[in-house]
Design an enzyme around this catalytic site. Structure first.
Site, PDB file in Angstrom:
ATOM      1  N   LYS A 187       0.966  -1.210   0.165  1.00  0.00           N
ATOM      2  CA  LYS A 187       0.015  -0.106  -0.168  1.00  0.00           C
ATOM      3  C   LYS A 187       1.007   1.328   0.037  1.00  0.00           C
ATOM      4  CE  LYS A 187      -2.281  -0.651   3.863  1.00  0.00           C
ATOM      5  NZ  LYS A 187      -1.853  -2.086   4.398  1.00  0.00           N
TER       6      LYS A 187
ATOM      7  N   ARG B 114      -9.371   1.609   9.115  1.00  0.00           N
ATOM      8  CA  ARG B 114      -8.603   0.396   9.670  1.00  0.00           C
ATOM      9  C   ARG B 114      -9.862  -0.365  10.405  1.00  0.00           C
ATOM     10  NH1 ARG B 114      -3.143   1.261   9.112  1.00  0.00           N
ATOM     11  NH2 ARG B 114      -1.831  -0.638   9.310  1.00  0.00           N
TER      12      ARG B 114
HETATM   13  P1  AMP Z   1       1.023   1.534   8.782  1.00  0.00           P
HETATM   14  O1  AMP Z   1       2.100   2.278   8.482  1.00  0.00           O
HETATM   15  O2  AMP Z   1      -0.588   1.773   7.996  1.00  0.00           O
HETATM   16  O3  AMP Z   1       1.211  -0.047   8.692  1.00  0.00           O
HETATM   17  O4  AMP Z   1       0.483   1.860  10.331  1.00  0.00           O
HETATM   18  C1  AMP Z   1       1.487   1.508  11.444  1.00  0.00           C
HETATM   19  C2  AMP Z   1       0.713   1.559  12.597  1.00  0.00           C
HETATM   20  O5  AMP Z   1       0.141   2.807  13.043  1.00  0.00           O
HETATM   21  C3  AMP Z   1      -0.473   0.528  12.978  1.00  0.00           C
HETATM   22  O6  AMP Z   1       0.065  -1.056  13.083  1.00  0.00           O
HETATM   23  C4  AMP Z   1      -1.238   1.142  14.025  1.00  0.00           C
HETATM   24  O7  AMP Z   1      -0.582   0.824  15.237  1.00  0.00           O
HETATM   25  C5  AMP Z   1      -1.032   2.589  13.659  1.00  0.00           C
HETATM   26  N1  AMP Z   1      -2.153   2.837  12.541  1.00  0.00           N
HETATM   27  C6  AMP Z   1      -2.088   3.305  11.559  1.00  0.00           C
HETATM   28  N2  AMP Z   1      -3.218   3.692  10.818  1.00  0.00           N
HETATM   29  C7  AMP Z   1      -4.056   3.426  11.825  1.00  0.00           C
HETATM   30  C8  AMP Z   1      -5.567   3.707  11.829  1.00  0.00           C
HETATM   31  N3  AMP Z   1      -6.143   3.968  10.999  1.00  0.00           N
HETATM   32  N4  AMP Z   1      -6.045   3.343  13.119  1.00  0.00           N
HETATM   33  C9  AMP Z   1      -5.595   2.742  14.033  1.00  0.00           C
HETATM   34  N5  AMP Z   1      -4.186   2.538  13.976  1.00  0.00           N
HETATM   35  C10 AMP Z   1      -3.498   3.029  13.050  1.00  0.00           C
END
Ligand code: AMP
Length: 198
Positions: A14, A89
């Protein structure tokens, strides 16, 4: 121009695709993970709290995330579209986002799900571990992130079932990029035709 929501499990690509699409479409790439990691690096109260949650592979609370996204989408650079990467999410996040995206004359909302089988996902995350050293790519955290994805994020595919397009994430970065740009282009054409006919 479009407002694109990019869904998919951790490791599906993504972030890579969102960054490329944002550049090609001249719209902002909004990654909630990046926003949270930046806050953590800056040591803000939000960042400190989020870091512990991220390192555990859990999700930051819906209220906090909604506050972040509401503010970000209200910024001027989002007027012509944006790419959402990592949000929504959870079902409550998706419901709230529907409310935020309601305006009629705005660019079409395109929802794409990048799908990849689990073995390939694990391989990719294991590879990433050596590269950009995200603290949440560690083995145990990764297992939690998969479990959280299955429990809380995967149900979004059902929530969006009439609106989501499934994109095979297995090909090269360039191939997947081609599929996504074609999807956005066809959604924009359809929206224009609908406007012209209305
Ligand atoms: P990502 O870089 O999108 O994989 O996000 C890394 C981490 O940030 C995730 O594992 C969550 O702990 C937190 N996070 C990111 N986006 C969200 C969201 N929309 N809702 C809740 N936690 C989020």
């Amino acid at each position: 121009m479009a407002r694109l929501i990019l869904l998919g499990p951790p490791g599906a690509g993504k972030g890579t695709q969102a960054a490329r699409l944002a550049e090609a479409m001249h719209v902002p790439h909004i990654s909630t993970g990046v926003i949270l990691r930046d806050a953590a690096a800056a040591g803000t109260p939000l960042g400190n709290k989020a870091k512990a949650i991220m390192d555990a592979g859990q999700l930051v609370g819906d209220d906090v995330m909604l506050g972040i996204i509401r503010e970000r989408l209200a910024e001027a650079d989002c007027a012509n579209g944006f790419i959402l990467d990592g949000f929504p999410r959870t079902i409550p996040q998706a419901e709230a986002l529907d409310g935020l995206l309601g305006e009629r004359d705005a660019p079409p909302v395109v929802i794409a799900n990048l799908s990849l089988d689990e073995d390939e996902l694990r391989r990719r995350i294991a590879g990433r571990r050596g590269e950009d050293q995200r603290s949440d790519d560690a083995e145990e955290t990764m297992l939690n992130r998969f479990a959280v994805y299955q429990e809380q994020t995967r149900p979004l595919l059902d929530y969006y079932r009439d609106r989501v397009s499934h994109i095979e994430g297995k090909g090269s970065v360039q191939e997947v990029f081609g599929l996504l740009t074609a999807l956005v282009a066809s959604a924009s054409t359809t929206a224009e035709q609908e406007r012209a006919g209305a």
